[in-house]
Design a protein around this motif. Structure first.
Motif, PDB file in Angstrom:
ATOM      1  N   LYS A  82       0.829  -1.211   0.000  1.00 44.02           N
ATOM      2  CA  LYS A  82       0.000   0.000   0.000  1.00 44.02           C
ATOM      3  C   LYS A  82       0.862   1.260   0.000  1.00 44.02           C
ATOM      4  N   SER A  83       2.013   1.195   0.659  1.00 46.11           N
ATOM      5  CA  SER A  83       2.885   2.387   0.736  1.00 46.11           C
ATOM      6  C   SER A  83       3.603   2.680  -0.575  1.00 46.11           C
ATOM      7  N   VAL A  84       3.872   1.642  -1.380  1.00 52.16           N
ATOM      8  CA  VAL A  84       4.600   1.874  -2.644  1.00 52.16           C
ATOM      9  C   VAL A  84       3.682   1.960  -3.860  1.00 52.16           C
ATOM     10  N   LEU A  85       2.475   1.469  -3.747  1.00 57.59           N
ATOM     11  CA  LEU A  85       1.542   1.507  -4.869  1.00 57.59           C
ATOM     12  C   LEU A  85       0.528   2.635  -4.697  1.00 57.59           C
ATOM     13  N   VAL A  86       1.035   3.786  -4.337  1.00 52.75           N
ATOM     14  CA  VAL A  86       0.180   4.965  -4.142  1.00 52.75           C
ATOM     15  C   VAL A  86      -0.302   5.454  -5.489  1.00 52.75           C
ATOM     16  N   PRO A  87      -1.612   5.706  -5.620  1.00 56.11           N
ATOM     17  CA  PRO A  87      -2.121   6.199  -6.907  1.00 56.11           C
ATOM     18  C   PRO A  87      -1.484   7.520  -7.302  1.00 56.11           C
TER      19      PRO A  87
END
Length: 181
Positions: free
Chosen positions: A174-179
């Motif tokens: 979730k921290s690296v796949l930020v929209p």
């Protein structure tokens, strides 16, 4: 090279992103053992047109030269035969070219290395060294060592003390796949 198949699969997924309702700019590669080696190579070796946003590598062989030189699974007799052969330099150079650690640079995507401390096949030092090299290059790398875990998620499942990696991995993704904004 097999890692090119990973890149082809990634290109295929991105080509069908609209059809499958996924964001092609938010892609992470995840692999275990040999699969971790392949996704690491796919993310690091030059020639990739679109970078991935993250790599999760479970107990990845990252430095094949070191693994061949130190693995207790390779008999000393065989190791010594190889060292004294005229093909030793060629073999070691080939292993170096096939090692993800060789291809680390400052443009590397973020990595999460997950490794059991009781891994008898791929020592946890492989992930420690890889993560340290990524950090030294300026890339993000987080290392989660799972105390008492061996090689293979199938051995981790059903043992609550070994499944805490799931929450850590999901939070990391979730921290690296930020929209994109």
């Amino acid at each position: 090279m097999l890692f090119r198949s990973v890149r082809s699969a990634l290109d295929f997924v991105r080509a069908h992103a609209v059809e499958w309702n996924i964001d092609p700019q938010r892609v992470a590669l995840i692999g275990e053992s040999a699969g971790a080696h392949l996704v690491s190579m796919a993310a690091l070796q030059p020639g990739q047109t679109k970078p991935v946003q993250g790599v999760v590598a479970f107990y990845s062989p990252s430095d094949l030269v070191n693994l061949v030189e130190t693995s207790p699974r390779i008999p000393d007799l065989l190791r010594n035969l190889i060292k004294s052969s005229p093909f030793a330099a060629m073999l070691m150079n080939g292993l170096k070219q096939l090692s993800p650690q060789t291809w680390i640079n400052g443009d590397a995507p973020p990595f999460l290395m997950i490794h059991g401390t009781a891994d008898a096949l791929v020592p946890v030092q492989q992930s420690e060294t890889m993560c340290g090299a990524l950090q030294k290059s300026g890339a993000r790398c987080d290392l989660l060592e799972v105390p008492g875990a061996g090689h293979g998620l199938n051995f981790w499942e059903g043992r609550s003390a070994l499944t805490g990696y799931k929450t850590v991995m999901m939070d990391w993704l979730k921290s690296v796949l930020v929209p994109a904004r």
